[in-house]
Design a protein around this motif. Sequence first.
Motif, mmCIF file in Angstrom:
data_model
loop_
_atom_site.group_PDB
_atom_site.id
_atom_site.type_symbol
_atom_site.label_atom_id
_atom_site.label_comp_id
_atom_site.label_asym_id
_atom_site.label_seq_id
_atom_site.Cartn_x
_atom_site.Cartn_y
_atom_site.Cartn_z
ATOM 1 N N HIS A 22 0.827 -1.213 0.000
ATOM 2 C CA HIS A 22 0.000 0.000 0.000
ATOM 3 C C HIS A 22 0.855 1.254 0.000
ATOM 4 O O HIS A 22 0.573 2.214 -0.723
ATOM 5 C CB HIS A 22 -0.912 0.004 1.226
ATOM 6 C CG HIS A 22 -1.913 -1.109 1.226
ATOM 7 N ND1 HIS A 22 -2.536 -1.555 0.089
ATOM 8 C CD2 HIS A 22 -2.412 -1.860 2.258
ATOM 9 C CE1 HIS A 22 -3.366 -2.535 0.393
ATOM 10 N NE2 HIS A 22 -3.311 -2.748 1.710
ATOM 11 N N VAL A 23 1.913 1.264 0.809
ATOM 12 C CA VAL A 23 2.760 2.461 0.899
ATOM 13 C C VAL A 23 3.473 2.708 -0.428
ATOM 14 O O VAL A 23 3.499 3.845 -0.924
ATOM 15 C CB VAL A 23 3.778 2.310 2.052
ATOM 16 C CG1 VAL A 23 4.750 3.486 2.036
ATOM 17 C CG2 VAL A 23 3.072 2.239 3.387
ATOM 18 N N THR A 24 4.061 1.678 -1.020
ATOM 19 C CA THR A 24 4.766 1.862 -2.295
ATOM 20 C C THR A 24 3.785 2.179 -3.418
ATOM 21 O O THR A 24 4.082 2.995 -4.298
ATOM 22 C CB THR A 24 5.570 0.603 -2.656
ATOM 23 O OG1 THR A 24 4.717 -0.550 -2.599
ATOM 24 C CG2 THR A 24 6.725 0.405 -1.686
ATOM 25 N N GLY A 25 2.624 1.554 -3.396
ATOM 26 C CA GLY A 25 1.613 1.843 -4.418
ATOM 27 C C GLY A 25 1.156 3.289 -4.351
ATOM 28 O O GLY A 25 0.975 3.961 -5.382
ATOM 29 N N LEU A 26 0.934 3.789 -3.142
ATOM 30 C CA LEU A 26 0.497 5.167 -2.966
ATOM 31 C C LEU A 26 1.605 6.136 -3.378
ATOM 32 O O LEU A 26 1.350 7.166 -4.025
ATOM 33 C CB LEU A 26 0.107 5.397 -1.509
ATOM 34 C CG LEU A 26 -0.693 6.658 -1.186
ATOM 35 C CD1 LEU A 26 -1.952 6.765 -2.025
ATOM 36 C CD2 LEU A 26 -1.058 6.675 0.306
ATOM 37 N N VAL A 51 10.830 5.649 -0.717
ATOM 38 C CA VAL A 51 9.963 4.853 0.152
ATOM 39 C C VAL A 51 10.266 3.360 0.047
ATOM 40 O O VAL A 51 10.291 2.648 1.069
ATOM 41 C CB VAL A 51 8.473 5.133 -0.181
ATOM 42 C CG1 VAL A 51 7.560 4.110 0.491
ATOM 43 C CG2 VAL A 51 8.101 6.546 0.242
ATOM 44 N N ALA A 52 10.490 2.875 -1.165
ATOM 45 C CA ALA A 52 10.615 1.433 -1.390
ATOM 46 C C ALA A 52 11.664 0.765 -0.508
ATOM 47 O O ALA A 52 11.405 -0.304 0.089
ATOM 48 C CB ALA A 52 10.891 1.164 -2.869
ATOM 49 N N PRO A 53 12.872 1.324 -0.385
ATOM 50 C CA PRO A 53 13.875 0.644 0.464
ATOM 51 C C PRO A 53 13.458 0.546 1.930
ATOM 52 O O PRO A 53 13.919 -0.354 2.641
ATOM 53 C CB PRO A 53 15.116 1.544 0.311
ATOM 54 C CG PRO A 53 14.905 2.296 -0.949
ATOM 55 C CD PRO A 53 13.435 2.528 -1.041
ATOM 56 N N ALA A 79 8.555 5.776 6.193
ATOM 57 C CA ALA A 79 7.947 5.719 4.858
ATOM 58 C C ALA A 79 6.582 6.407 4.855
ATOM 59 O O ALA A 79 6.247 7.149 3.916
ATOM 60 C CB ALA A 79 7.815 4.269 4.416
ATOM 61 N N ILE A 80 5.797 6.165 5.894
ATOM 62 C CA ILE A 80 4.478 6.785 5.980
ATOM 63 C C ILE A 80 4.598 8.303 6.068
ATOM 64 O O ILE A 80 3.843 9.044 5.434
ATOM 65 C CB ILE A 80 3.701 6.216 7.187
ATOM 66 C CG1 ILE A 80 3.311 4.760 6.921
ATOM 67 C CG2 ILE A 80 2.461 7.055 7.484
ATOM 68 C CD1 ILE A 80 2.671 4.062 8.106
ATOM 69 N N VAL A 81 5.566 8.786 6.823
ATOM 70 C CA VAL A 81 5.786 10.235 6.951
ATOM 71 C C VAL A 81 6.156 10.832 5.596
ATOM 72 O O VAL A 81 5.690 11.926 5.231
ATOM 73 C CB VAL A 81 6.875 10.521 8.000
ATOM 74 C CG1 VAL A 81 7.296 11.995 7.947
ATOM 75 C CG2 VAL A 81 6.378 10.164 9.391
ATOM 76 N N LEU A 82 7.001 10.118 4.826
ATOM 77 C CA LEU A 82 7.374 10.607 3.495
ATOM 78 C C LEU A 82 6.161 10.697 2.573
ATOM 79 O O LEU A 82 5.973 11.692 1.857
ATOM 80 C CB LEU A 82 8.430 9.676 2.880
ATOM 81 C CG LEU A 82 9.843 9.757 3.457
ATOM 82 C CD1 LEU A 82 10.717 8.657 2.856
ATOM 83 C CD2 LEU A 82 10.448 11.129 3.176
ATOM 84 N N VAL A 83 5.330 9.670 2.591
ATOM 85 C CA VAL A 83 4.134 9.662 1.745
ATOM 86 C C VAL A 83 3.173 10.763 2.168
ATOM 87 O O VAL A 83 2.628 11.504 1.336
ATOM 88 C CB VAL A 83 3.447 8.281 1.802
ATOM 89 C CG1 VAL A 83 2.073 8.339 1.132
ATOM 90 C CG2 VAL A 83 4.309 7.231 1.125
ATOM 91 N N LEU A 104 -7.135 4.960 0.643
ATOM 92 C CA LEU A 104 -5.928 4.139 0.766
ATOM 93 C C LEU A 104 -4.942 4.794 1.731
ATOM 94 O O LEU A 104 -4.313 4.114 2.555
ATOM 95 C CB LEU A 104 -5.283 3.935 -0.603
ATOM 96 C CG LEU A 104 -3.996 3.087 -0.629
ATOM 97 C CD1 LEU A 104 -4.240 1.703 -0.047
ATOM 98 C CD2 LEU A 104 -3.451 2.994 -2.054
ATOM 99 N N LEU A 105 -4.825 6.118 1.646
ATOM 100 C CA LEU A 105 -3.937 6.829 2.564
ATOM 101 C C LEU A 105 -4.396 6.647 4.009
ATOM 102 O O LEU A 105 -3.578 6.405 4.913
ATOM 103 C CB LEU A 105 -3.880 8.305 2.209
ATOM 104 C CG LEU A 105 -3.060 9.205 3.151
ATOM 105 C CD1 LEU A 105 -1.605 8.748 3.193
ATOM 106 C CD2 LEU A 105 -3.156 10.664 2.731
#
Length: 433
Positions: A22-26, A51-53, A79-83, A104-105
Amino acid sequence: MEDPDSYYNQGFLAIVGSPSEHVTGLAAFIDVLNGFVAESEDQLGPLTSDVAPLVVVEEAGEVDDEDEPVVEPEKLEEAIVLVLGSANALVKASEREFEPAYNLLLHVLTFSPAGLPDHLAKILDHLSTAALTHPLPTLSVLTNLFNLLPVNSSLRYSVFLTVLNVAVATGNTSLLLPQLKQLPIWFEEWETSPADQVALLLKIGSELEPADAAAALKYLQEAHNVAVAVSVQIDASLTSKMVVLALKDASFLDYDSILPFAGTVSSDLVELLKIFVAGTLADYKAFAAAHSDVFSDNDLDTGALATKIRLLTLSTLAGSSPSLTVSYSSIASALEIPEEEVEFWIIDVIRAGLLQGKMSQLERKLFIHQVATRTFGEKEWNVIARQLDVWKTSLRDVLTVVRNARVTVENKVAATNVEHEKVNGVENALEVA
């Protein structure tokens, strides 16, 4: 303090997939919205590259196959903070994609180790901005967020404030009004302090004024009632607004209920309010002649107010009659209208719920069955006392008539008995002979 594990109603959003997906998709979707175009299948966008790494899954080790891969909580939070920091780009999404993307977020935030309180302000800020281009989808997302939180979460208060602001700013208050009846329940569930209750009710009353003045007046009144009960001060301008709305509202007639709150209102406005509490048409006309600025400064319609004070004057005239009857000529004089218009005003005052009665065209009178008092004090007690005296006199007269009738009947019965005895005596004498 709320338990972080209870920030969400986990059954509200059902989205299949792992947190990392979900995080990478978003992140990838946000990159596309920001104009990224991949030159190869393996190329990642700027946000996705960051985010991916962080959300690369680590196998749990030699465990059952049913155990899912996990992401380190600290890296997942990063990662969530970056998104979330780039989520304002979601405003660029199409009308069709906007709500699913934000849902989704919201789902991603349910995996945040820090919990929603750390991220709520930013989410609400993004949605407030998004409302300018996606008003209805934004309200849908805010509703989803509101429902995602447990019913007893105090965070719902902040979300509701944003819903209110967005609904007003986008002209969609009609969608919000049906939900406002839940406020007393919500205040109890959220354990909202009296001061916060007053603040929210005042805000609702102020914001609703352009769209629904009657609803605005209702919530301003509720705010003042709560404020008095808990000794919370209300700005004089909001009290003045409540008084003005009450004067403007054609259906509002209970001015005695707001007079106790008017201590901070300008003296001229209070004087006008008192006329509508207990004054007459003559009082109103005298005030209007001497204080024309009060009407212009508060955008008050003198004609509409004259109509309302006539209705109130008629109700007072009816309520002050010990005999519970009022002649058409008295009504015409009090309302300063031709006598042929009296019945129209009687119909209007009955329709307004100020009195119940019956008109007699033959006797040119109004017979009163019930009257709603505008205020209740010494004068009204005196009227009741006079009416009781009239009823007592009437009952005495009825009792006298009943007693006289009973005596008359008893005398007739006695006379009849005497006649019967005489007849019986004659018949007996004849039988003996």
